[in-house]
Design a protein around this motif. Structure first.
Motif, PDB file in Angstrom:
ATOM      1  N   GLU A  84       0.804  -1.221   0.000  1.00 11.39           N
ATOM      2  CA  GLU A  84       0.000   0.000   0.000  1.00 11.39           C
ATOM      3  C   GLU A  84       0.838   1.272   0.000  1.00 11.39           C
ATOM      4  N   THR A  85       2.115   1.168   0.389  1.00 10.41           N
ATOM      5  CA  THR A  85       2.994   2.345   0.390  1.00 10.41           C
ATOM      6  C   THR A  85       3.802   2.458  -0.886  1.00 10.41           C
ATOM      7  N   GLY A  86       3.677   1.506  -1.772  1.00  7.26           N
ATOM      8  CA  GLY A  86       4.431   1.524  -3.006  1.00  7.26           C
ATOM      9  C   GLY A  86       5.742   0.776  -2.943  1.00  7.26           C
ATOM     10  N   ALA A  87       6.073   0.183  -1.779  1.00 14.69           N
ATOM     11  CA  ALA A  87       7.303  -0.594  -1.644  1.00 14.69           C
ATOM     12  C   ALA A  87       7.164  -1.922  -2.382  1.00 14.69           C
ATOM     13  N   ILE A  88       8.255  -2.341  -2.981  1.00 11.97           N
ATOM     14  CA  ILE A  88       8.256  -3.623  -3.706  1.00 11.97           C
ATOM     15  C   ILE A  88       8.212  -4.760  -2.689  1.00 11.97           C
ATOM     16  N   PHE A  89       7.245  -5.641  -2.870  1.00 11.83           N
ATOM     17  CA  PHE A  89       7.071  -6.754  -1.923  1.00 11.83           C
ATOM     18  C   PHE A  89       7.849  -7.982  -2.420  1.00 11.83           C
ATOM     19  N   ILE A  90       8.670  -8.572  -1.524  1.00 13.43           N
ATOM     20  CA  ILE A  90       9.421  -9.810  -1.799  1.00 13.43           C
ATOM     21  C   ILE A  90       9.091 -10.796  -0.690  1.00 13.43           C
ATOM     22  N   ASP A  91       8.548 -11.914  -1.048  1.00 14.15           N
ATOM     23  CA  ASP A  91       8.080 -12.887  -0.061  1.00 14.15           C
ATOM     24  C   ASP A  91       9.222 -13.828   0.341  1.00 14.15           C
ATOM     25  N   ARG A  92      10.186 -13.305   1.110  1.00 12.73           N
ATOM     26  CA  ARG A  92      11.309 -14.100   1.602  1.00 12.73           C
ATOM     27  C   ARG A  92      11.530 -13.796   3.084  1.00 12.73           C
ATOM     28  N   ASP A  93      12.474 -14.518   3.697  1.00 12.44           N
ATOM     29  CA  ASP A  93      12.780 -14.354   5.117  1.00 12.44           C
ATOM     30  C   ASP A  93      13.463 -12.999   5.346  1.00 12.44           C
ATOM     31  N   PRO A  94      12.862 -12.092   6.125  1.00 15.57           N
ATOM     32  CA  PRO A  94      13.467 -10.764   6.312  1.00 15.57           C
ATOM     33  C   PRO A  94      14.776 -10.807   7.104  1.00 15.57           C
ATOM     34  N   LYS A  95      14.919 -11.762   8.041  1.00 16.35           N
ATOM     35  CA  LYS A  95      16.141 -11.834   8.838  1.00 16.35           C
ATOM     36  C   LYS A  95      17.336 -12.189   7.963  1.00 16.35           C
TER      37      LYS A  95
ATOM     38  N   ILE B 132      24.296 -21.283   8.252  1.00 14.26           N
ATOM     39  CA  ILE B 132      24.993 -21.061   6.984  1.00 14.26           C
ATOM     40  C   ILE B 132      24.254 -21.713   5.832  1.00 14.26           C
ATOM     41  N   ARG B 133      23.692 -22.890   6.068  1.00 12.10           N
ATOM     42  CA  ARG B 133      22.998 -23.588   4.982  1.00 12.10           C
ATOM     43  C   ARG B 133      21.778 -22.804   4.523  1.00 12.10           C
ATOM     44  N   ALA B 134      21.004 -22.270   5.480  1.00 10.63           N
ATOM     45  CA  ALA B 134      19.812 -21.488   5.121  1.00 10.63           C
ATOM     46  C   ALA B 134      20.210 -20.194   4.420  1.00 10.63           C
ATOM     47  N   LEU B 135      21.265 -19.523   4.918  1.00 11.32           N
ATOM     48  CA  LEU B 135      21.707 -18.281   4.287  1.00 11.32           C
ATOM     49  C   LEU B 135      22.220 -18.538   2.875  1.00 11.32           C
TER      50      LEU B 135
ATOM     51  N   HIS C 149      21.192 -20.861   0.904  1.00 10.13           N
ATOM     52  CA  HIS C 149      20.005 -21.100   0.069  1.00 10.13           C
ATOM     53  C   HIS C 149      19.400 -19.773  -0.389  1.00 10.13           C
ATOM     54  N   GLU C 150      19.326 -18.774   0.488  1.00 11.20           N
ATOM     55  CA  GLU C 150      18.789 -17.468   0.126  1.00 11.20           C
ATOM     56  C   GLU C 150      19.705 -16.758  -0.880  1.00 11.20           C
ATOM     57  N   CYS C 151      21.032 -16.906  -0.682  1.00 11.56           N
ATOM     58  CA  CYS C 151      21.964 -16.295  -1.636  1.00 11.56           C
ATOM     59  C   CYS C 151      21.797 -16.895  -3.024  1.00 11.56           C
ATOM     60  N   ASP C 152      21.582 -18.198  -3.079  1.00 11.92           N
ATOM     61  CA  ASP C 152      21.361 -18.839  -4.373  1.00 11.92           C
ATOM     62  C   ASP C 152      20.068 -18.335  -5.006  1.00 11.92           C
ATOM     63  N   TYR C 153      19.055 -18.101  -4.175  1.00  8.96           N
ATOM     64  CA  TYR C 153      17.776 -17.611  -4.701  1.00  8.96           C
ATOM     65  C   TYR C 153      17.942 -16.217  -5.307  1.00  8.96           C
ATOM     66  N   PHE C 154      18.649 -15.349  -4.604  1.00  6.83           N
ATOM     67  CA  PHE C 154      18.834 -13.979  -5.078  1.00  6.83           C
ATOM     68  C   PHE C 154      19.979 -13.849  -6.078  1.00  6.83           C
ATOM     69  N   GLY C 155      20.761 -14.920  -6.255  1.00  2.00           N
ATOM     70  CA  GLY C 155      21.846 -14.886  -7.229  1.00  2.00           C
ATOM     71  C   GLY C 155      23.056 -14.099  -6.786  1.00  2.00           C
ATOM     72  N   ILE C 156      23.288 -13.978  -5.488  1.00  2.19           N
ATOM     73  CA  ILE C 156      24.449 -13.240  -4.965  1.00  2.19           C
ATOM     74  C   ILE C 156      25.623 -14.223  -4.927  1.00  2.19           C
ATOM     75  N   MET C 157      26.255 -14.468  -6.058  1.00  2.00           N
ATOM     76  CA  MET C 157      27.252 -15.510  -6.177  1.00  2.00           C
ATOM     77  C   MET C 157      28.524 -15.240  -5.369  1.00  2.00           C
TER      78      MET C 157
END
Length: 656
Positions: free
Chosen positions: A46-57, A78-81, A83-91
């Motif tokens: 509602e504020t115009g912010a781009i919504f990304i449905d991922r873990d905020p922490k 480390i394993r969970a982090l 996995h998130e890096c792979d999702y966002f492509g932060i190689m």
């Protein structure tokens, strides 16, 4: 418009973040560059912010890395982090996390890793002459016949060959399910291995999965779907291939291994004199027995005979040099014995057979009528010609409850033929009883000593050792243990047994797989016994726990990432002291070994209080932690609702 491109407002899982366009896009070809360029459709709040449905922490950690090129990994999964890096492509960050993850896992295993036996390279090819004669009929089922020598000889060259091919594949070469073994895949494409694909097996990889492992002294037999490979351990050469069985037309369901320590010409008393290994296999009702002379070049293999029990063989074992086949079929319970002295195969109906155990030369049989019978193997040469196995009743349960598990303990003052024995048995109604026959009761049958009614489900296993009485019921392998008080080596009535621990050894295996994934307990009766816990069918992790209190001894994880298909614990004799090895067969076709001797000694030490006799402080349950359990269950389909373990064990209860 430029301000819009400089400041980016994000709503990640309900938490708001504000950052710059440059921060999100300095790493090229990522999720963010695609998002901000319009290649990925955006959803705004509602504020115009781009919504990304991922873990905020976890996203906050990644965003800090994009801002500072640095990251704090304290208290981070480390394993969970990763996995998130792979999702966002932060190689750049993903590669760093991969290295951190690899630091905790080595293809060389940890300090407990003892050995790696790769899938056999010289796989025997189907040969009709191995199983049929010239006119297409099978060989005489009772005649002893000498076969062609195996294609792998007993020599130092064999050992060196095995070491050369025994390099453990890298993580990239294997999938988590264990079917991506690059060496196995290349062999499976070879034309020479097409014959290993019988009608009931769809792929070469399925037929090469390790199905069963048996060990005796310094020998290990590894059974695949249609053949068995035998290994020997020496201090100078390590493990090396000694023999392979012929390829069988039918799927191998049970195996038994007997290794003679001397290998003398008079040890067997038959025309296979001088052999030091005997191997039995079953398929349905048929039993095949071979003798191997491994002191010759090449190894000499002799088919002693093919025998028919008449019903499907459910258990195959050696009692001394005698091969025993048992079946507890509801309609026809049978026992078959091949005696080494008489070279005679004898079968006999055994009413309502449900469970068994061995003690010296005795084979004890539990029945559904509450009777405990026994067969004395040493009396066979006198009665085999009369076609009588001399099945004798030893004891009858006072309530005639069906006996579902049995364990025999020979007191230190007894000998192999003596009758100073103690027997613990469990019933289908959850009772655990101990009966004894000591010197003061000679001339009488065993006397009922003590009864425990703490289980509400059928007993699947019992173990009576020098220090403990352990029972397991079918409610997800619920274990109860008691400390046993002894006087002059014999169980004492004063003060009697003391409750010790209660815990579960959860295993979500199907009943058909439990025969070769039995949780235990394993170990000699005069030392600490252990349970092996495998949670889910395709797990690469095993938990080793003390049977007395459930305390975790160690955690074993496959060095190549492949799933464990079967396992067994065996005592292997070494130059200085016996080693207690955990042998794990894998879906990749490899066998991995772990030395449990030292960790068991360390785990058992706190059991003795410093002040002398007395009870230890209660131990925390040693099973998987909630985090470990969730990770393992993520690979298992719980919608299948696996049934609770049936009262079935590879070395005790038979199918009712």
């Amino acid at each position: 418009m430029s301000d819009y491109h400089e400041i980016v407002n994000l709503n990640v899982g309900g938490t708001r973040f504000a950052t710059s366009w440059h921060t999100l896009t300095w790493v090229p070809d990522t999720f963010f560059s695609a998002l901000l360029s319009g290649r990925i459709p955006t959803v705004r709040d509602e504020t115009g912010a781009i919504f990304i449905d991922r873990d905020p922490k976890l996203f906050g950690l990644i965003l800090n890395f994009l801002r500072t090129r640095d990251i704090d990994l304290n208290n981070v999964n480390i394993r969970a982090l990763r996995h998130e890096c792979d999702y966002f492509g932060i190689m750049p960050l993903s590669r760093r996390l991969a290295l951190c993850d690899e630091m905790n896992h080595s293809s060389c295993g940890d300090v407990l890793f003892y050995g790696y036996l790769p899938p056999p390279l010289n796989t025997p090819l189907p040969n009709n002459s191995n199983s049929r004669n010239g006119n297409g009929s099978r060989k005489n089922s009772t005649a002893s016949s000498s076969e062609a020598p195996t294609n792998r000889t007993h020599s130092r060259n064999s050992s060196l060959d095995l070491r050369a091919v025994g390099r453990i594949p890298s993580q990239d070469q294997l999938s988590r399910c264990g079917r991506g073994h690059s060496r196995a895949a290349s062999l499976g494409n070879a034309d020479g291995h097409k014959g290993l694909r019988p009608p009931e097996v769809n792929t070469w990889a399925d037929s090469m999965k390790v199905q069963i492992i048996k060990a005796h002294h310094n020998w290990v037999a590894v059974a695949y779907t249609h053949f068995v490979t035998g290994y020997r351990l020496t201090d100078s050469c390590g493990w090396y291939v000694v023999f392979q069985s012929p390829v069988q037309d039918s799927v191998i369901e049970r195996i038994a291994l007997n290794a003679k320590t001397g290998g003398s010409a008079n040890s067997s008393g038959n025309n296979s004199a001088g052999t030091d290994v005997m191997l039995g296999i079953t398929s349905g009702p048929l039993v095949k027995l071979w003798a191997f002379s491994t002191h010759t070049e090449p190894v000499r293999r002799t088919l002693i005979g093919t025998f028919n029990l008449g019903v499907r063989v459910e258990h195959l074992l050696f009692v001394g040099p005698q091969l025993v086949a048992l079946s507890g079929a509801a309609s026809r319970s049978k026992a078959g014995v091949w005696h080494t002295s008489t070279q005679h195969w004898q079968t006999q109906d055994v009413a309502h057979l449900t469970t068994y155990d061995t003690a010296g030369s005795f084979l004890l049989l539990g029945t559904a009528t509450g009777a405990i019978n026994y067969i004395d193997m040493q009396k066979f040469p006198l009665r085999m010609k009369d076609n009588d196995l001399l099945v004798t009743q030893l004891y009858k349960d006072p309530n005639q409850e069906p006996i579902s598990a049995i364990s025999v303990y020979l007191t230190p003052k007894t000998n192999l033929c003596g009758n100073w024995i103690e027997i613990a048995y469990g019933t289908r109604y959850g009772s655990v009883r101990v009966i004894v026959q000591h010197p003061e009761t000679v001339g009488h049958g065993p006397q009922l000593f003590q009864t425990f009614t703490v289980h509400q489900s059928p007993i699947t296993k019992v173990s009576l050792s020098e220090k403990y009485l352990i029972s397991v019921c079918s409610e997800y392998n619920h274990v109860r243990s008691w400390r046993v008080t002894r006087f002059r080596g014999m169980i004492s009535t004063q003060p009697g047994t003391t409750p010790k621990a209660a815990f579960k050894v959860l295993a979500l295996e199907a009943p058909t797989a439990q025969a070769h994934n039995d949780c235990g307990p394993y170990g000699e009766q005069d030392e600490e016994q252990i349970f092996i816990q495998k949670i889910v069918p395709d797990s690469d992790t095993l938990f080793v726990r003390l049977a007395s209190n459930g305390k975790r001894v160690c955690t074993i994880q496959s060095v190549d990432g492949s799933a464990v298909s079967c396992f067994v614990v065996a005592e292997c004799e070494g130059a200085l002291r016996p080693r207690r090895l955990l042998l794990a067969g894998h879906r990749s076709g490899a066998t991995q070994m772990w030395d449990l001797t030292a960790p068991i000694d360390r785990a058992a030490k706190p059991a003795a209080p410093h002040s002398g006799e007395g009870e230890e402080s209660p131990e925390k349950d040693g099973g998987p932690s909630p985090d470990e359990l969730v990770r393992l269950l993520s690979t298992c389909d719980l919608d299948a609702q696996p049934a609770q373990p049936a009262p079935h064990s590879p070395n005790r209860p038979l199918a009712p």
